[in-house]
Design a protein around this motif. Structure first.
Motif, PDB file in Angstrom:
ATOM      1  N   ALA A  69       9.553   1.178  10.058  1.00  0.00           N
ATOM      2  CA  ALA A  69       9.043   2.517  10.361  1.00  0.00           C
ATOM      3  C   ALA A  69       9.321   3.481   9.219  1.00  0.00           C
ATOM      4  CB  ALA A  69       9.671   3.033  11.648  1.00  0.00           C
ATOM      5  N   ILE A 121       0.750   4.134  -2.794  1.00  0.00           N
ATOM      6  CA  ILE A 121       0.544   5.548  -2.453  1.00  0.00           C
ATOM      7  C   ILE A 121       1.698   6.391  -2.973  1.00  0.00           C
ATOM      8  CG2 ILE A 121       0.634   7.160  -0.523  1.00  0.00           C
ATOM      9  CD1 ILE A 121      -1.901   6.117  -0.087  1.00  0.00           C
ATOM     10  N   PRO A 178      -1.511  18.441   9.159  1.00  0.00           N
ATOM     11  CA  PRO A 178      -1.138  17.882   7.849  1.00  0.00           C
ATOM     12  C   PRO A 178      -1.894  16.593   7.498  1.00  0.00           C
ATOM     13  CG  PRO A 178       0.649  17.615   9.442  1.00  0.00           C
ATOM     14  CD  PRO A 178      -0.353  18.520  10.068  1.00  0.00           C
ATOM     15  N   TYR A 200      -6.622   7.987   1.701  1.00  0.00           N
ATOM     16  CA  TYR A 200      -5.314   8.543   2.017  1.00  0.00           C
ATOM     17  C   TYR A 200      -5.225   8.876   3.508  1.00  0.00           C
ATOM     18  CZ  TYR A 200      -4.495   8.795  -2.956  1.00  0.00           C
ATOM     19  OH  TYR A 200      -4.321   8.461  -4.270  1.00  0.00           O
ATOM     20  N   ARG A 253      -5.542  17.008   6.173  1.00  0.00           N
ATOM     21  CA  ARG A 253      -5.758  17.586   4.843  1.00  0.00           C
ATOM     22  C   ARG A 253      -6.113  16.486   3.858  1.00  0.00           C
ATOM     23  NH1 ARG A 253      -1.127  20.677   2.253  1.00  0.00           N
ATOM     24  NH2 ARG A 253      -0.073  18.838   3.029  1.00  0.00           N
ATOM     25  N   LEU A 254      -5.706  15.265   4.216  1.00  0.00           N
ATOM     26  CA  LEU A 254      -5.951  14.123   3.325  1.00  0.00           C
ATOM     27  C   LEU A 254      -7.387  13.665   3.477  1.00  0.00           C
ATOM     28  CD1 LEU A 254      -2.696  12.315   4.345  1.00  0.00           C
ATOM     29  CD2 LEU A 254      -3.075  13.602   2.249  1.00  0.00           C
ATOM     30  N   PRO A 277       0.134  15.400  -1.730  1.00  0.00           N
ATOM     31  CA  PRO A 277      -1.002  14.556  -1.348  1.00  0.00           C
ATOM     32  C   PRO A 277      -1.434  13.578  -2.440  1.00  0.00           C
ATOM     33  CG  PRO A 277      -1.404  16.823  -0.747  1.00  0.00           C
ATOM     34  CD  PRO A 277      -0.164  16.818  -1.581  1.00  0.00           C
ATOM     35  N   LEU A 326       4.149   9.208   5.062  1.00  0.00           N
ATOM     36  CA  LEU A 326       3.572  10.399   5.689  1.00  0.00           C
ATOM     37  C   LEU A 326       4.151  11.661   5.051  1.00  0.00           C
ATOM     38  CD1 LEU A 326       3.377   9.386   9.461  1.00  0.00           C
ATOM     39  CD2 LEU A 326       1.496   9.800   7.894  1.00  0.00           C
ATOM     40  N   ILE A 372       1.114   2.980  13.549  1.00  0.00           N
ATOM     41  CA  ILE A 372       2.183   1.986  13.492  1.00  0.00           C
ATOM     42  C   ILE A 372       3.501   2.567  13.999  1.00  0.00           C
ATOM     43  CG2 ILE A 372       3.626   0.682  11.867  1.00  0.00           C
ATOM     44  CD1 ILE A 372       1.182  -0.243  10.515  1.00  0.00           C
ATOM     45  N   LEU A 373       3.738   3.850  13.696  1.00  0.00           N
ATOM     46  CA  LEU A 373       4.973   4.477  14.187  1.00  0.00           C
ATOM     47  C   LEU A 373       4.992   4.515  15.715  1.00  0.00           C
ATOM     48  CD1 LEU A 373       5.525   7.380  11.634  1.00  0.00           C
ATOM     49  CD2 LEU A 373       6.832   5.264  11.887  1.00  0.00           C
ATOM     50  N   GLY A 392      -0.336   4.827   9.373  1.00  0.00           N
ATOM     51  CA  GLY A 392       1.109   5.020   9.502  1.00  0.00           C
ATOM     52  C   GLY A 392       1.461   5.624  10.855  1.00  0.00           C
ATOM     53  N   PHE A 443       0.834  -1.189   0.000  1.00  0.00           N
ATOM     54  CA  PHE A 443       0.000   0.000   0.000  1.00  0.00           C
ATOM     55  C   PHE A 443       0.878   1.252   0.000  1.00  0.00           C
ATOM     56  CE2 PHE A 443      -4.144   1.610   2.108  1.00  0.00           C
ATOM     57  CZ  PHE A 443      -4.360   2.392   1.007  1.00  0.00           C
ATOM     58  N   VAL A 448      -4.667   5.702   5.412  1.00  0.00           N
ATOM     59  CA  VAL A 448      -3.275   5.248   5.379  1.00  0.00           C
ATOM     60  C   VAL A 448      -2.385   6.102   6.265  1.00  0.00           C
ATOM     61  CG1 VAL A 448      -1.291   4.832   3.921  1.00  0.00           C
ATOM     62  CG2 VAL A 448      -3.573   4.408   3.054  1.00  0.00           C
ATOM     63  N   ALA A 449      -2.606   7.411   6.237  1.00  0.00           N
ATOM     64  CA  ALA A 449      -1.770   8.291   7.040  1.00  0.00           C
ATOM     65  C   ALA A 449      -1.969   8.021   8.531  1.00  0.00           C
ATOM     66  CB  ALA A 449      -2.076   9.752   6.722  1.00  0.00           C
ATOM     67  N   MET A 488       5.716   1.097  16.910  1.00  0.00           N
ATOM     68  CA  MET A 488       7.110   0.697  16.720  1.00  0.00           C
ATOM     69  C   MET A 488       8.022   1.308  17.766  1.00  0.00           C
ATOM     70  SD  MET A 488       7.635   0.700  12.682  1.00  0.00           S
ATOM     71  CE  MET A 488       6.813  -0.514  11.681  1.00  0.00           C
ATOM     72  N   GLY A 491       1.369   7.108  -6.425  1.00  0.00           N
ATOM     73  CA  GLY A 491       0.247   7.934  -6.846  1.00  0.00           C
ATOM     74  C   GLY A 491      -1.048   7.189  -7.073  1.00  0.00           C
ATOM     75  N   MET A 492      -1.144   5.944  -6.686  1.00  0.00           N
ATOM     76  CA  MET A 492      -2.391   5.173  -6.772  1.00  0.00           C
ATOM     77  C   MET A 492      -3.015   5.239  -8.156  1.00  0.00           C
ATOM     78  SD  MET A 492      -3.101   3.523  -4.089  1.00  0.00           S
ATOM     79  CE  MET A 492      -4.673   3.100  -3.407  1.00  0.00           C
ATOM     80  N   LEU A 546       2.780  12.134   1.560  1.00  0.00           N
ATOM     81  CA  LEU A 546       1.383  12.575   1.593  1.00  0.00           C
ATOM     82  C   LEU A 546       1.262  14.028   2.027  1.00  0.00           C
ATOM     83  CD1 LEU A 546      -0.528   9.482   3.008  1.00  0.00           C
ATOM     84  CD2 LEU A 546      -0.634  10.417   0.709  1.00  0.00           C
ATOM     85  N   PHE A 547       2.136  14.438   2.950  1.00  0.00           N
ATOM     86  CA  PHE A 547       2.081  15.828   3.410  1.00  0.00           C
ATOM     87  C   PHE A 547       2.488  16.782   2.297  1.00  0.00           C
ATOM     88  CE2 PHE A 547       2.920  14.622   8.113  1.00  0.00           C
ATOM     89  CZ  PHE A 547       1.667  14.058   8.154  1.00  0.00           C
ATOM     90  N   VAL A 548       3.578  16.432   1.626  1.00  0.00           N
ATOM     91  CA  VAL A 548       4.126  17.351   0.637  1.00  0.00           C
ATOM     92  C   VAL A 548       3.386  17.235  -0.692  1.00  0.00           C
ATOM     93  CG1 VAL A 548       6.197  18.090  -0.573  1.00  0.00           C
ATOM     94  CG2 VAL A 548       6.363  17.194   1.754  1.00  0.00           C
ATOM     95  N   PHE A 588       6.853   4.011   6.568  1.00  0.00           N
ATOM     96  CA  PHE A 588       5.686   4.818   6.939  1.00  0.00           C
ATOM     97  C   PHE A 588       6.021   6.288   7.071  1.00  0.00           C
ATOM     98  CE2 PHE A 588       4.299   0.587   8.049  1.00  0.00           C
ATOM     99  CZ  PHE A 588       3.057   0.599   7.443  1.00  0.00           C
ATOM    100  N   ILE A 589       7.240   6.567   7.552  1.00  0.00           N
ATOM    101  CA  ILE A 589       7.640   7.971   7.624  1.00  0.00           C
ATOM    102  C   ILE A 589       7.669   8.558   6.218  1.00  0.00           C
ATOM    103  CG2 ILE A 589       9.570   9.502   8.157  1.00  0.00           C
ATOM    104  CD1 ILE A 589      10.166   7.624  10.548  1.00  0.00           C
TER     105      ILE A 589
END
Lengths: 290, 319, 262
Positions: free
Chosen positions: A264, A229, B104, B112, B107-108, A278, A271, B122-123, B119, A225, B115-116, B126, A232-233, A274-276, A267-268
């Motif tokens: 980790a 993402i 942030p 999305y 906004r999704l 979307p 994130l 999960i962080l 994430g 996934f 998933v965020a 962890m 760009g799906m 997605l922030f920068v 996922f970072i």
């Protein structure tokens, strides 16, 4: 340098598995707008069914084909029995349905098969090939080849066949597709079948290297996934690149930073992306219609 | 039916359930299951605010439960804080984290966002799982006692830990329901609920969409954190699983199963998903198969969730 | 005095020009209509003015202040609110709650007070309820106040959106095809309602397809075609402008004639 090469090899190998999962994700997402959290279970089924069929005395290749076909059926059943009847449900409902499907398939595998770790023989043996001081297993090459092959096949399917274009049309505008005579239900079924097949292929190819058990699906789904993402799906290329990228980032983190946090980092990165952006690295933005 | 009567009716129903359920309990074990239901119900109520009112999804709220739980495990040892202060500290940290990452993330939209938040959860998991020097890692760690039982003993009252936690979690659940129901038809609650149907329309009547989403996110994080704290204090032990992905999924499922916007539904959902595994231990291996089936069937056939769907059916059959 | 001033406003979507560069003004207490054939860019223009789309060029001034690119929730605080062509009613609320939601700016955000159910929360609720009922009476929906919004008819939902927008106490109200999809009786009701609202001193900018409605109530008409303003002026003058006739004839001759004469 050889160390870097080693991390690179392992990153591309595991990234190829993620890419296969990501390809499966976007197949279903494009056709139905559903994110299928049971995607990892397709991979699990591919590996587990192959193992148990092979153990029953069926030749490996036949067992693999059988596993992929059965998984295809599972994908079609998922669409017909769970996603189809829930048409028009909210995103949250759909998320819970596919997570429910994932838990269901995992539970079923635990009952029908067992809770052990399994592996079956590699396609071309287990003698590592050395390149530039690093080594790579022949099976890794099969995995990478599988991901590239699946990508190419899907790319050609979408861009060069009428059926592929019909699937894309269905994804873009279902009503319009229906109006021009496309059987959108068949296209949905086809997408789920293809998606399940791609996932099962991943399971068949990875099991000799990473082993499989009833519960490998969840982690794979999350990583795949992440790849989807990141990509760009949307396009198969995005899924391939995104999956490989997640694998590479993970391997480099494990090698140079911390093996505990290798999961980790994926996922970072998600994130941050997605922030920068979307819409992912290779996605295009869409305007909300008012 | 107006908002006031729904509020009063829900609170009364909950109070009656909490008071009368023990009559049916044949053993102390049932007090424990009851307490777990109330605790999970509390976390699910937080998600009612986020998912049901504001229409945002989260697959990571167990992370906040983890923060609440480990605050109660670490606070007394490392900071010398009394357990109750640790509950507040956990809630504050969860709320602050939700506030910082919420803008942030929120906004999704839709998948999305799922998933965020996944994430994020999960962080958190962890960090708890990997920082063994602090948290004991996967083995978990013990949690100091709340001290209520020894206090009661001083007055000559003897209760089992399960009984005591049944009543504590019951009262906290009622308080949580009170707050969530207050919000429902309050000015802030209406602003939240308007996001559910149309963010664009909400913004044209002056609602700062981002700010209201963030508000719902922080509120739900605090609920999840307090729930996590209670689990830790009740079990006197905590493992990273409290923050795990599966727990997040369970919490979201409880919320939606009962009826995403229904406070009572959160408790119904929590009851089903908490009691089910206890009942299903008979079937052992089939637990996951059945859980998965239930999740799918309810979402397909009772799309709005149990409580709203049943309420609608009853209204229809009424003369 | 002008309340809204639009100067050379335009937007491109992925290289395609949707609206070229449109200029016009709305005077205080005036009803101004934007008309044009389908796809002329009317709703896009609205979406730019109300802060939903960021314009590619041009300026929007509200009471002399530049509001180009200002977020829509801030515009509401500055006195601008709107309705939608494709209804955007809060389906999960009652009719009354929909209008009460429009009181958000007056109510303010006091989350703790609301969570704890303190007297301040109840007081603001009561005030909002009173004001919302008054607005529902104005639009003729007071009887259905406690019904679920999803149970209302299409025409009633249109009026509900107007009541919700009015609850923000706007100086300028943007109405996006308020009569679209309504029958003759409903159209007449909305017609009267708009005049009543204008009578209370609220300026109104209207996007409308129904020429009949426009001609009767507007003081000033702006005609758009293919993303450009092709004419503007008093309704009767515009109706006889050859460019306008051509625009309508070119696309939907019969419909326009029928509307203009009927």
């Amino acid at each position: 340098m050889s160390e870097f090469l080693q991390f690179l090899f392992s990153g591309i190998t595991v990234g190829s598995v993620y890419a296969l999962v990501a390809l499966g994700f976007i197949l279903i997402f494009n056709a139905s707008g559903v994110v299928n959290f049971a995607q990892g279970e397709f991979v699990m089924l591919g590996g587990m069914i192959t193992y148990f069929t092979y153990s029953a005395g069926v030749p490996l290749a036949a067992a693999a084909v059988f596993a992929i076909l059965v998984t295809c059926l599972a994908g079609v059943a998922l669409n017909k029995l769970a996603i189809g009847p829930a048409r028009g449900a909210s995103v949250v409902s759909l998320i819970i349905i596919t997570i429910g499907a994932s838990i269901f398939l995992r539970g079923l595998a635990q009952v029908v098969f067992d809770k052990q770790l399994h592996r079956f023989p590699s396609i071309s043996g287990d003698d590592p090939i050395s390149i530039g001081g690093a080594t790579i297993l022949p099976q890794s090459l099969w995995i990478i080849g599988g991901a590239l092959g699946a990508f190419l096949a899907l790319y050609l399917f979408f861009s060069h066949t009428l059926t592929g274009k019909a699937v894309l049309a269905t994804a873009n505008n279902k009503l319009a597709a229906q109006l021009v005579g496309i059987g959108t239900n068949n296209m949905m079924t086809l997408s789920f079948a293809l998606s399940a097949a791609v996932g099962a292929l991943g399971g068949v190819l990875m099991t000799p290297v990473t082993l499989t058990s009833y519960d490998v699906g969840l982690t794979l789904a999350l990583k795949g996934f992440a790849g989807a993402i990141l990509g760009g799906m949307g396009s198969p290329f995005g899924a391939l690149a995104g999956g490989l990228l997640v694998g590479l980032i993970e391997a480099m983190t494990a090698g140079y930073i911390s093996s505990e946090y290798k999961d980790a980092v994926a996922f970072i990165v998600i994130l941050l992306v997605l922030f920068v952006m979307p819409n992912g690295l290779f996605g295009r933005s869409a305007l909300e219609r008012v | 039916m107006n908002g006031i009567s729904v509020r009063t009716a829900t609170l009364l129903a909950l109070a009656v359930i909490i008071l009368l359920a023990p009559v049916l309990f044949p053993s102390s074990f049932y007090y424990r299951v009851g307490a777990l239901i109330f605790i999970n119900g509390l976390a699910a109520m937080g998600l009612v605010v986020l998912v049901g009112y504001a229409g945002q999804v989260s697959l990571g709220h167990a992370g906040f439960s983890g923060i609440g739980a480990y605050a109660c495990a670490l606070g007394p040892v490392h900071l010398g804080l009394p357990p109750l202060v640790c509950v507040a500290l956990g809630a504050a940290v969860s709320g602050l984290l939700a506030f910082l990452v919420g803008r942030p993330i929120l906004r999704l939209k839709a998948h999305y966002l799922a998933v965020a938040t996944l994430g994020l959860g999960i962080l958190i998991y962890m960090v708890i799982n990997n920082e063994g020097w602090l948290t004991g890692g996967p083995d978990g760690m013990t949690v100091p006692s709340l001290g209520v039982r020894s206090l009661l003993k001083g007055y000559g009252i003897k209760v089992t830990s399960s009984e005591m936690w049944y009543w504590i979690s019951g009262v906290v659940l009622l308080a949580g329901a009170f707050v969530a129901l207050n919000l429902h038809n309050s000015p802030a609650g209406r602003a939240l609920r308007s996001l559910h149907d149309s963010e664009v329309a909400a913004s044209t009547i002056g609602i700062d969409v981002a700010r209201m989403k963030l508000t719902a996110f922080v509120i739900s994080a605090v609920y999840a954190s307090v729930a996590g704290s209670q689990v830790a204090l009740m079990n006197r032990f905590v493992t990273p699983d409290v923050a795990g992905f599966m727990h997040s999924v369970e919490l979201l499922t409880m919320t939606v199963l009962g009826g995403a916007a229904s406070v009572l539904g959160a408790v119904v959902g929590a009851t089903i998903l908490t009691a089910l595994p206890q009942v299903l231990t008979v079937f052992e291996d089939f637990e996951h198969v059945l859980l998965g089936l239930i999740m799918m069937l309810v979402m397909i056939f009772l799309r709005e969730g149990l409580v709203p769907s049943l309420a609608r059916r009853m209204r229809r059959s009424a003369p | 005095m002008t309340i809204l001033e639009v100067e050379g406003l335009g937007i491109d979507f992925g290289g395609l020009t949707a609206v070229g560069g449109v200029s016009f003004g709305v005077g205080s207490g005036e009803i101004v209509s934007v008309i044009g054939p389908n796809g002329a860019g009317k709703t896009t223009l609205f979406n730019m003015i109300s802060g939903i789309y960021r314009p590619s060029r041009g300026r929007i001034m509200l009471e002399g202040r530049d509001i180009t690119g200002v977020a829509s929730h801030k515009l509401a605080a500055m006195g601008m609110s709107r309705t939608f062509q494709n209804l955007m009613v809060f389906q999960q609320m009652t009719v009354l709650q929909n209008v009460m939601a429009g009181r958000h700016l007056t109510e303010g955000v006091h989350v703790l007070t609301d969570l704890l159910g303190l007297p301040g929360s109840w007081r603001r609720n009561r005030e909002s309820e009173r004001e919302a009922m008054r607005l529902l009476e104005l639009v003729g929906l007071e009887r259905g106040a406690w019904r679920e919004a999803s149970e209302l008819s299409y025409g009633a939902l249109k009026r509900l959106e107007i009541a919700r927008a009015l609850a923000t106490q706007p100086k300028l109200l943007l109405l996006d095809e308020p009569a679209a999809g309504c029958n003759a009786v409903e159209t007449q009701e909305i017609d009267g309602l708009i005049s009543d609202i204008a009578g209370t001193g609220v300026s109104i900018l209207l996007v409308e397809h129904d020429m009949k409605l426009v001609m009767k109530i507007s003081g000033h008409v702006v005609v758009m075609d293919q993303g450009e303003k092709i004419s503007e002026g008093r309704p009767e003058a515009v109706a006889h402008d050859p460019r306008v006739i051509e625009a309508y004839l070119g696309t939907e001759a019969e419909g326009a004639k029928e509307h203009a004469s009927g």
